[in-house]
Scaffold this motif. Structure first.
Motif, mmCIF file in Angstrom:
data_model
loop_
_atom_site.group_PDB
_atom_site.id
_atom_site.type_symbol
_atom_site.label_atom_id
_atom_site.label_comp_id
_atom_site.label_asym_id
_atom_site.label_seq_id
_atom_site.Cartn_x
_atom_site.Cartn_y
_atom_site.Cartn_z
ATOM 1 N N THR A 53 35.627 55.170 49.271
ATOM 2 C CA THR A 53 34.738 55.385 48.137
ATOM 3 C C THR A 53 35.264 54.681 46.901
ATOM 4 O O THR A 53 34.523 54.436 45.969
ATOM 5 C CB THR A 53 34.636 56.877 47.817
ATOM 6 O OG1 THR A 53 35.956 57.358 47.551
ATOM 7 C CG2 THR A 53 34.044 57.642 48.984
ATOM 8 N N GLY A 54 36.573 54.411 46.904
ATOM 9 C CA GLY A 54 37.159 53.809 45.713
ATOM 10 C C GLY A 54 37.465 54.848 44.652
ATOM 11 O O GLY A 54 37.986 54.518 43.594
ATOM 12 N N GLN A 100 36.629 43.457 50.919
ATOM 13 C CA GLN A 100 35.899 44.694 51.231
ATOM 14 C C GLN A 100 35.223 44.613 52.600
ATOM 15 O O GLN A 100 35.031 45.627 53.259
ATOM 16 C CB GLN A 100 34.855 44.985 50.155
ATOM 17 C CG GLN A 100 35.475 45.540 48.887
ATOM 18 C CD GLN A 100 34.433 46.239 48.021
ATOM 19 O OE1 GLN A 100 33.748 47.142 48.465
ATOM 20 N NE2 GLN A 100 34.303 45.821 46.788
ATOM 21 N N TYR A 144 38.467 48.050 43.941
ATOM 22 C CA TYR A 144 37.584 46.890 43.997
ATOM 23 C C TYR A 144 37.108 46.433 42.638
ATOM 24 O O TYR A 144 36.783 45.285 42.452
ATOM 25 C CB TYR A 144 36.400 47.124 44.945
ATOM 26 C CG TYR A 144 35.659 48.405 44.719
ATOM 27 C CD1 TYR A 144 34.731 48.514 43.717
ATOM 28 C CD2 TYR A 144 35.897 49.506 45.549
ATOM 29 C CE1 TYR A 144 34.046 49.685 43.521
ATOM 30 C CE2 TYR A 144 35.211 50.679 45.356
ATOM 31 C CZ TYR A 144 34.291 50.779 44.343
ATOM 32 O OH TYR A 144 33.615 51.945 44.156
ATOM 33 N N TYR A 145 37.112 47.357 41.666
ATOM 34 C CA TYR A 145 36.724 46.903 40.332
ATOM 35 C C TYR A 145 37.747 45.894 39.815
ATOM 36 O O TYR A 145 37.416 44.893 39.201
ATOM 37 C CB TYR A 145 36.622 48.083 39.359
ATOM 38 C CG TYR A 145 35.276 48.758 39.421
ATOM 39 C CD1 TYR A 145 34.163 48.142 38.874
ATOM 40 C CD2 TYR A 145 35.118 49.991 40.021
ATOM 41 C CE1 TYR A 145 32.919 48.735 38.925
ATOM 42 C CE2 TYR A 145 33.878 50.603 40.083
ATOM 43 C CZ TYR A 145 32.780 49.971 39.529
ATOM 44 O OH TYR A 145 31.551 50.567 39.587
ATOM 45 N N SER A 205 26.031 49.715 45.367
ATOM 46 C CA SER A 205 26.201 49.173 44.025
ATOM 47 C C SER A 205 27.336 49.886 43.308
ATOM 48 O O SER A 205 28.371 49.302 43.025
ATOM 49 C CB SER A 205 24.896 49.300 43.255
ATOM 50 O OG SER A 205 24.367 50.604 43.422
ATOM 51 N N LYS A 206 27.137 51.169 43.047
ATOM 52 C CA LYS A 206 28.121 51.926 42.253
ATOM 53 C C LYS A 206 28.689 53.046 43.116
ATOM 54 O O LYS A 206 28.007 53.562 44.001
ATOM 55 C CB LYS A 206 27.436 52.550 41.032
ATOM 56 C CG LYS A 206 26.821 51.546 40.078
ATOM 57 C CD LYS A 206 27.838 51.071 39.087
ATOM 58 C CE LYS A 206 27.191 50.144 38.056
ATOM 59 N NZ LYS A 206 28.174 49.543 37.170
ATOM 60 N N PRO A 207 29.938 53.445 42.848
ATOM 61 C CA PRO A 207 30.515 54.557 43.616
ATOM 62 C C PRO A 207 29.952 55.898 43.146
ATOM 63 O O PRO A 207 30.601 56.641 42.424
ATOM 64 C CB PRO A 207 32.020 54.430 43.331
ATOM 65 C CG PRO A 207 32.118 53.721 42.038
ATOM 66 C CD PRO A 207 30.897 52.856 41.900
ATOM 67 N N GLY A 261 30.021 47.181 42.757
ATOM 68 C CA GLY A 261 30.368 47.567 41.387
ATOM 69 C C GLY A 261 29.287 47.246 40.374
ATOM 70 O O GLY A 261 29.411 47.580 39.205
ATOM 71 N N ILE A 316 31.320 48.085 48.206
ATOM 72 C CA ILE A 316 30.747 48.512 46.928
ATOM 73 C C ILE A 316 30.899 47.336 45.963
ATOM 74 O O ILE A 316 32.014 46.902 45.688
ATOM 75 C CB ILE A 316 31.499 49.744 46.365
ATOM 76 C CG1 ILE A 316 31.604 50.852 47.403
ATOM 77 C CG2 ILE A 316 30.852 50.227 45.072
ATOM 78 C CD1 ILE A 316 30.385 51.690 47.592
#
Lengths: 309, 370
Positions: free
Chosen positions: B367-368, A265, A273-274, B166-168, B198, B196
């Motif tokens: 942003t994912g 990243q 990415y998760y 942290s979170k999207p 997650g 990010i």
């Protein structure tokens, strides 16, 4: 996506390599501790609690005394105390070691949070890293190769434990208690005392893992510090087939896999990415499935372990 | 339970339908001590979100006839409802401040059950039809992030800054866009690496991220996680600069701290004062610098005067609403046009902001979201 600057793609590889060393130390120490405990025929699932309590005690001691190495010792003692408690309870008749472990996991975390509250704000003296990057004048490489002294301790310990399991009398007793209670009794050894020593020793080493978290990397005390690393380390023991040197490799692999997400990243690869962040777990699962078998028990698993009985 | 007081309150409530304030309560409570109960999801000295509320709690406790009670580590489950109810029944709390986002459903339940208690929640979720004794409020943190971006853009040597999210979620993207836009307003070719993690709270991953960013040449970071402590300390150890988030974090980085984006939750003190004096109060309050919902941390020692001046000048633009954060021509980092030249989005256009799913040009990463 973009062209990576500075170290560029080498930077990504380097970040994974340096990350493996940075992240792996607590996994290494806890998995070594658990290996010794399980070799004696008992499972201590409480090591997550030991890790967190060790982290808190190390940090607090370093804040109060100013000496990080006293903190390391305090972490070990705290871990050994939890180990002793586990061993003494499990020595009672008809006590399940898994259940006691879970109880001590919660107790360790609870104690650490309770006594650790006043230590969230202060700053402690940190352990000094061992500089292996002196040959380079690139700041990223120099700082990436500031290696945790506890990492080397873990490496030496892994080699020493591997050797002594095979070559010493104590190693033999330990394996005997884990493989066959009857054999141990036949040579006049108390299975319970061997297991007690093994659990206390395992707790001590696991506590050092906590010191590595709070006094080196990431190097502070807060309640989310461990976030399950102690539990993963216990799983790594199975992955490493109860072999100390393989614990070392497994921890490095796991640490490196954890560093992949942030490293990618940082050069702008954000897709999925998760999934990338789940890499270490997917990796461990994959290897476990690859090496498993329905027809024989896990190679290396002590047969007195409640897992294998 | 029927008592004289409940009957009176009920009938008066009918008479005053639409208005939530009843003078009987004012007479009964106006000069008496108001007990305010704060509930936190984690420890209140976490150098993060919870601390930002704890700071506000202490300011509110300074108001006359105000008593503060607190409970930490209250999970976002039915346990939150029990904790609030015991504050009301056992400690006699008149005001409940639920700091965590996930407390809202439990606050709604209790607000119906206890119409004499004021419930304040740090999340702007109140909608028409919800109880009038509940308030949701939340600041637009993209505004102070824009100012942090200006400081970062002026201070960066490599032209690369880093944003750790942290979170999207939309507000994280807004903060990231603010940070990037601010930096590029003073250094047009600056880029912002976006990571990010997650997780709301994962110290090892946050430290790892800072290290990876520094290895890529980033020399200023901001971390939008529950507690940016680890990120800022790691940045300080690696010798780079950092901006804060949530609360004042300057103590963590004596050398590298620039400034930071802070909530101003002590705004709740105004709501509580209005409520107990029978004056009208908002049920839903959002805002930025123009209505004092957000603030900026004091500058770190390393920030030169001209940088401070530039930041404070830009701050004025938000205070008097002469400057708009999102204005055309604006492209996202995929090259798509977001706003045509001449188009402006009002700083209080919440509908636009909650739908932000893009990163502005100059942000490296995605942003994912698909």
């Amino acid at each position: 996506m973009t062209e990576a600057g500075e170290l560029g793609w080498w930077g990504v590889l380097f970040a994974i390599f340096a990350g493996a060393i940075r992240v792996s130390t607590p996994y290494l120490l806890v998995s070594l501790g658990e290996t010794i405990t399980e070799k004696s025929g008992r499972t201590n699932l409480g090591l997550e609690g030991t890790l967190v309590l060790g982290a808190m005690c190390a940090f607090a001691t370093s804040v109060i005394t100013g000496s990080p190495w006293l903190g390391v010792l305090a972490a070990g003692v705290a871990g050994a105390s939890l180990g002793l408690l586990h061993a003494l309870i499990c020595n009672l008749p008809r006590v399940n070691d898994i259940a006691v472990g879970i109880a001590l996991f919660l107790l360790g975390v609870g104690l650490a949070f309770y006594f650790g509250k006043p230590f969230i704000e202060p700053r402690a003296t940190m352990l000094t890293g061992i500089s292996l990057g002196f040959w380079s004048d690139h700041p990223a490489i120099r700082s990436g190769l500031e290696v945790n002294p506890l990492f080397f301790l873990g490496l030496l310990l892994a080699i020493f434990l591997q050797w002594s399991l095979i070559n010493t009398k104590w190693g033999l007793y330990l394996r005997m208690a884990g493989e066959s209670e009857d054999a141990a009794r036949a040579v006049g050894r108390s299975v319970q005392s061997v297991r007690t020593y093994a659990t206390v020793f395992g707790g001590f080493i696991s506590g050092l893992g906590g010191a590595s978290l709070s006094l080196f990397y990431p190097g502070n005390w807060n309640e989310g510090l461990s976030s399950g690393q102690g539990l993963m380390a216990i799983a790594l023991v199975i992955f490493a087939r109860w072999n100390p040197v393989r614990c070392f490799y497994a921890s490095l692999l796991f640490g490196g896999a954890s560093a992949i997400g942030p490293a990618l990243q940082s050069v702008g690869i954000n897709q999925g990415y998760y999934l990338i962040n789940a890499a270490p777990y997917v990796f461990t699962l994959g290897l476990l499935i690859y090496s498993s078998s329905a027809s024989y028990r896990l190679a290396g698993a002590p047969s007195e372990l409640s897992l294998s009985r | 339970m029927i008592s004289r007081r409940n009957v009176l309150t009920g009938s008066a409530g009918l008479l005053l339908a639409g208005g939530s304030i009843f003078s009987d309560r004012v007479l009964a409570q106006g000069k008496k001590t108001t007990t305010v109960g704060f509930l936190y999801a984690a420890t209140r000295n976490d150098y993060g979100f919870n601390q930002s509320f704890a700071v506000a709690a202490r300011r509110i406790a300074q108001l006359p006839n105000m008593k503060l009670i607190e409970q930490e580590r209250v999970p976002e489950t039915a346990q939150a409802e029990r904790a609030m109810e015991s504050m009301i029944q056992i400690d006699g709390a008149n005001v409940i401040v639920g700091t965590s986002f996930g407390y809202w459903p439990f606050i709604l339940n209790l607000a119906k059950k206890y119409p004499d208690v004021l419930f304040v929640h740090g999340g702007a979720l109140w909608k028409d039809g919800d109880p009038k004794n509940a308030i949701g409020f939340r600041g637009y943190m993209e505004e102070p992030h824009y100012l942090c971006g200006i400081a970062a853009g002026m201070m960066t040597k490599t032209g690369k800054i880093g944003f750790i999210g942290s979170k999207p979620l939309f507000f994280i993207f807004n903060n990231c866009n603010g940070f990037t836009l601010g930096a590029r307003s003073v250094k047009p070719n600056a880029t912002c690496q976006v990571v990010i993690t997650g997780d709301w709270d994962n110290p090892v991953k946050e430290a790892e991220t800072v290290n990876a960013l520094v290895d890529q040449g980033v020399d200023v970071i901001v971390a939008n996680v529950d507690s940016p402590k680890v990120a800022i300390e790691t940045a300080e150890r690696r010798g780079i600069l950092s901006c804060g988030y949530h609360t004042d974090l300057s103590a963590l980085a004596p050398k590298g701290f620039l400034t930071g984006a802070e909530w101003n939750w002590s705004k709740a003190g105004e709501f509580i004062e209005s409520w107990r004096n029978g004056k009208p109060y908002p049920n839903l309050q959002r805002g930025g610098f123009s209505n004092n919902m957000v603030t900026l941390s004091a500058f770190g020692k390393s920030v030169p005067k001209e940088v401070q001046d530039a930041v404070l000048k830009a701050r004025e633009g938000f205070v008097n609403d002469s400057f708009k954060l999102y204005k055309g021509p604006l492209k996202d980092n995929q090259g798509n046009e977001v706003l045509a030249a001449g188009r402006e989005i009002s700083n209080s256009d919440n509908a636009f902001k909650v739908n932000v799913k893009f990163l502005v040009e100059g942000a490296i990463g995605s942003t994912g979201l698909k």
